[in-house]
Design a protein around this motif. Structure first.
Motif, PDB file in Angstrom:
ATOM      1  N   ALA A 189       8.351   4.275  52.003  1.00 26.28           N
ATOM      2  CA  ALA A 189       7.563   5.424  51.553  1.00 26.28           C
ATOM      3  C   ALA A 189       8.388   6.306  50.631  1.00 26.28           C
ATOM      4  O   ALA A 189       9.549   6.609  50.911  1.00 26.28           O
ATOM      5  CB  ALA A 189       7.078   6.222  52.763  1.00 26.28           C
ATOM      6  N   GLY A 190       7.778   6.714  49.524  1.00 23.22           N
ATOM      7  CA  GLY A 190       8.447   7.582  48.563  1.00 23.22           C
ATOM      8  C   GLY A 190       9.319   6.863  47.566  1.00 23.22           C
ATOM      9  O   GLY A 190       9.956   7.504  46.725  1.00 23.22           O
ATOM     10  N   TYR A 191       9.359   5.524  47.611  1.00 26.08           N
ATOM     11  CA  TYR A 191      10.254   4.767  46.728  1.00 26.08           C
ATOM     12  C   TYR A 191       9.890   4.980  45.260  1.00 26.08           C
ATOM     13  O   TYR A 191      10.743   5.317  44.431  1.00 26.08           O
ATOM     14  CB  TYR A 191      10.181   3.283  47.096  1.00 26.08           C
ATOM     15  CG  TYR A 191      10.951   2.378  46.161  1.00 26.08           C
ATOM     16  CD1 TYR A 191      12.320   2.207  46.306  1.00 26.08           C
ATOM     17  CD2 TYR A 191      10.305   1.692  45.134  1.00 26.08           C
ATOM     18  CE1 TYR A 191      13.029   1.378  45.459  1.00 26.08           C
ATOM     19  CE2 TYR A 191      11.003   0.864  44.277  1.00 26.08           C
ATOM     20  CZ  TYR A 191      12.363   0.707  44.439  1.00 26.08           C
ATOM     21  OH  TYR A 191      13.060  -0.107  43.581  1.00 26.08           O
ATOM     22  N   TRP A 192       8.593   4.779  44.916  1.00 26.95           N
ATOM     23  CA  TRP A 192       8.183   4.874  43.510  1.00 26.95           C
ATOM     24  C   TRP A 192       8.190   6.329  43.035  1.00 26.95           C
ATOM     25  O   TRP A 192       8.410   6.597  41.853  1.00 26.95           O
ATOM     26  CB  TRP A 192       6.800   4.254  43.331  1.00 26.95           C
ATOM     27  CG  TRP A 192       6.792   2.799  43.671  1.00 26.95           C
ATOM     28  CD1 TRP A 192       6.274   2.216  44.790  1.00 26.95           C
ATOM     29  CD2 TRP A 192       7.377   1.740  42.908  1.00 26.95           C
ATOM     30  NE1 TRP A 192       6.489   0.860  44.770  1.00 26.95           N
ATOM     31  CE2 TRP A 192       7.161   0.545  43.623  1.00 26.95           C
ATOM     32  CE3 TRP A 192       8.050   1.677  41.699  1.00 26.95           C
ATOM     33  CZ2 TRP A 192       7.593  -0.689  43.153  1.00 26.95           C
ATOM     34  CZ3 TRP A 192       8.483   0.456  41.229  1.00 26.95           C
ATOM     35  CH2 TRP A 192       8.259  -0.712  41.961  1.00 26.95           C
ATOM     36  N   LYS A 193       7.960   7.257  43.944  1.00 21.03           N
ATOM     37  CA  LYS A 193       8.038   8.668  43.583  1.00 21.03           C
ATOM     38  C   LYS A 193       9.457   9.031  43.146  1.00 21.03           C
ATOM     39  O   LYS A 193       9.656   9.700  42.129  1.00 21.03           O
ATOM     40  CB  LYS A 193       7.604   9.526  44.769  1.00 21.03           C
ATOM     41  CG  LYS A 193       7.708  11.025  44.533  1.00 21.03           C
ATOM     42  CD  LYS A 193       7.282  11.791  45.774  1.00 21.03           C
ATOM     43  CE  LYS A 193       7.455  13.284  45.584  1.00 21.03           C
ATOM     44  NZ  LYS A 193       7.049  14.043  46.798  1.00 21.03           N
ATOM     45  N   LYS A 194      10.443   8.584  43.919  1.00 19.50           N
ATOM     46  CA  LYS A 194      11.835   8.867  43.566  1.00 19.50           C
ATOM     47  C   LYS A 194      12.209   8.229  42.235  1.00 19.50           C
ATOM     48  O   LYS A 194      12.893   8.837  41.406  1.00 19.50           O
ATOM     49  CB  LYS A 194      12.768   8.373  44.677  1.00 19.50           C
ATOM     50  CG  LYS A 194      12.656   9.156  45.981  1.00 19.50           C
ATOM     51  CD  LYS A 194      13.577   8.588  47.038  1.00 19.50           C
ATOM     52  CE  LYS A 194      13.445   9.350  48.352  1.00 19.50           C
ATOM     53  NZ  LYS A 194      14.318   8.774  49.406  1.00 19.50           N
ATOM     54  N   LEU A 195      11.740   6.996  42.010  1.00 23.53           N
ATOM     55  CA  LEU A 195      12.056   6.336  40.745  1.00 23.53           C
ATOM     56  C   LEU A 195      11.483   7.105  39.563  1.00 23.53           C
ATOM     57  O   LEU A 195      12.157   7.278  38.531  1.00 23.53           O
ATOM     58  CB  LEU A 195      11.503   4.905  40.751  1.00 23.53           C
ATOM     59  CG  LEU A 195      12.299   3.840  41.506  1.00 23.53           C
ATOM     60  CD1 LEU A 195      11.657   2.479  41.304  1.00 23.53           C
ATOM     61  CD2 LEU A 195      13.753   3.801  41.035  1.00 23.53           C
ATOM     62  N   LEU A 196      10.237   7.557  39.698  1.00 24.57           N
ATOM     63  CA  LEU A 196       9.605   8.272  38.597  1.00 24.57           C
ATOM     64  C   LEU A 196      10.284   9.612  38.335  1.00 24.57           C
ATOM     65  O   LEU A 196      10.541   9.971  37.175  1.00 24.57           O
ATOM     66  CB  LEU A 196       8.119   8.492  38.900  1.00 24.57           C
ATOM     67  CG  LEU A 196       7.353   9.306  37.849  1.00 24.57           C
ATOM     68  CD1 LEU A 196       7.383   8.598  36.504  1.00 24.57           C
ATOM     69  CD2 LEU A 196       5.922   9.552  38.284  1.00 24.57           C
TER      70      LEU A 196
END
Length: 480
Positions: free
Chosen positions: A130-137
């Motif tokens: 959870a939150g992986y793609w948010k952190k990348l962006l």
């Protein structure tokens, strides 16, 4: 989001997302769900706040998730602070993976963009935590792709012990600094830098433009690092802000009178923040901050708006290294020119008998005349609103102490002021004596100057630094 950005901003962004979704992605999502989402937005536009909160609680999560899919990253981030349900839904990997793929697609120079987008759109999305793609962006938007600049920072300046290309990297990444003043009612005012002065191991940043408030109305000051686009355009995404420091301006124990001329008086706050006030009305005229190069790029990029960057403890040194071979590099300067620059190596520790908890490094001994260094006149020039002046007997100090492995042991960037010395040293050269003192939890600096009237110069006749023995033990993982 209603609490974070306001109802009007929320509706404006959500409607804009719906329009763009219809124009750019007509097949995006289920038609029936999309129609329900549009009807829901209209209801939001006309209902009152208490009705809105009760309406969304009765909606299925799938409908709310569909509505969130029309938001941009800025709105999606803010809406997660409304309640726990919104927080969980707004951090969905399905939403952030689409935004991340869209961000990557804008940068066509990146290799194999189609493969990246295909991977983001596949079942791998939900396999990530959870939150992986948010952190990348967010890292992408903040310019976190640091492979190149971290490589550039590995090249050290043998004279200062700091990365040799720091100024080059700061300019290439378009890193600037801004300050945010918060008044007693919580209202914030943001000011962009107006002038910078680079030295070998520090940068002095000045703010002198804008409508400044009175000093007694300001509660706190925040210093942020930002990445500015080379050619800003309307509609640019919000700039990433990295908190470097926050200072309470109303605490009398954190400020001291620094100096004055016929137009301004200057106050010094903790960690080297200088605030110039117009004499007579206490309105702010300018603000200056001196920033050391040590971890400056990381501190200006990798923090958040509310939390500063905390570097990892990388000062562990092999016990085989000598524990007494230090290097001291010191620069005295102001926002216009360099006053003095000296490097001392090697220096050896001595225990301070009267203060057994400290060890000291003597770079210049007043008894050794051959070590004395001539120094030009101390002053702090300033400019604000078309006026200019000069505060005497004060300047900026940038000090770097390295261990024998040439790793930073103590880094200081601060403002310093001369005081007349009460206890005069017994020197061969007669002249008025002055002392400069600096101290914090990590160490102390003491400098003694003699003013030679016939030469119109100061002479630095004593330079001593002291450190707590606990700091030395911690750095070397053993006894000092």
């Amino acid at each position: 989001l209603i609490m974070a950005t306001g109802l009007g901003e929320f509706l404006r962004r959500l409607r804009r997302g719906l329009v763009q979704g219809e124009q750019n992605s007509p097949a995006r999502g289920d038609t029936q769900v999309g129609e329900f989402a549009r009807m829901y937005i209209i209801a939001y536009s006309t209902a009152k706040l208490d009705c809105m909160l009760s309406v969304h609680l009765r909606l299925p999560s799938e409908i709310i998730l569909k509505i969130f899919s029309f938001l941009d990253a800025f709105s999606l981030f803010n809406i997660s602070f409304v309640n726990k349900q919104f927080h969980d839904l707004a951090n969905s990997n399905a939403l952030w993976s689409v935004l991340y793929a869209s961000e990557i697609e804008k940068k066509m120079w990146r290799p194999r963009v189609s493969m990246i987008k295909e991977a983001v759109s596949s079942t791998i999305v939900e396999e990530k935590p959870a939150g992986y793609w948010k952190k990348l962006l967010l890292k992408e938007m903040a310019g976190y792709k640091d492979t190149m600049w971290k490589t550039e920072l590995k090249h050290m300046n043998p004279h200062t012990g700091m990365p040799a290309l720091t100024e080059h990297v700061l300019r290439r990444l378009h890193i600037q600094w801004e300050i945010t003043l918060t008044n007693r009612h919580g209202r914030e005012s943001v000011y962009e830098q107006t002038h910078t002065f680079f030295e070998d191991s520090s940068v002095t940043v000045c703010w002198s433009q804008g409508a400044w408030p009175c000093m007694y109305t300001v509660n706190s000051l925040q210093l942020h690092g930002i990445m500015c686009p080379a050619s800003p355009a309307p509609g640019d995404k919000p700039r990433w802000r990295s908190l470097i420091r926050k200072t309470a301006l109303q605490r009398t124990g954190h400020c001291s009178f620094f100096g004055a001329d016929r137009l301004v008086k200057v106050l010094q706050f903790d960690k080297g923040i200088i605030v110039g006030l117009w004499r007579g009305n206490w309105k702010i005229a300018f603000i200056m901050v001196n920033l050391h190069f040590h971890k400056l790029i990381e501190r200006s990029l990798l923090g958040s708006r509310f939390c500063p960057y905390l570097p990892a403890d990388d000062n562990a040194v092999d016990l085989d290294y000598s524990r007494h071979g230090y290097t001291l590099h010191i620069v005295l300067h102001n926002p216009v020119q360099r006053i003095m620059c000296q490097r001392f190596s090697p220096l050896y520790t001595r225990r301070v008998m009267s203060q057994g908890e400290f060890v000291q490094l003597i770079a210049i001994d007043f008894a050794n005349v051959s070590e004395h260094v001539p120094v030009t006149k101390f002053s702090l020039p300033w400019q604000a609103h078309g006026l200019q002046g000069e505060v005497e007997r004060c300047c900026m100090m940038t000090l770097t102490v390295l261990d024998e492995a040439q790793r930073p042991f103590w880094c200081v960037s601060s403002t310093v002021k001369m005081y007349r010395r009460q206890r005069v040293l017994d020197l061969e050269n007669e002249g008025e004596q002055f002392i400069v003192l600096y101290g914090d939890a990590e160490g102390k600096v003491k400098m003694t100057f003699v003013w030679m009237e016939e030469f119109q110069h100061y002479f630095l006749v004593q330079l001593v630094t002291m450190f707590p023995t606990a700091k030395v033990k911690r750095h070397f993982s053993g006894e000092c």
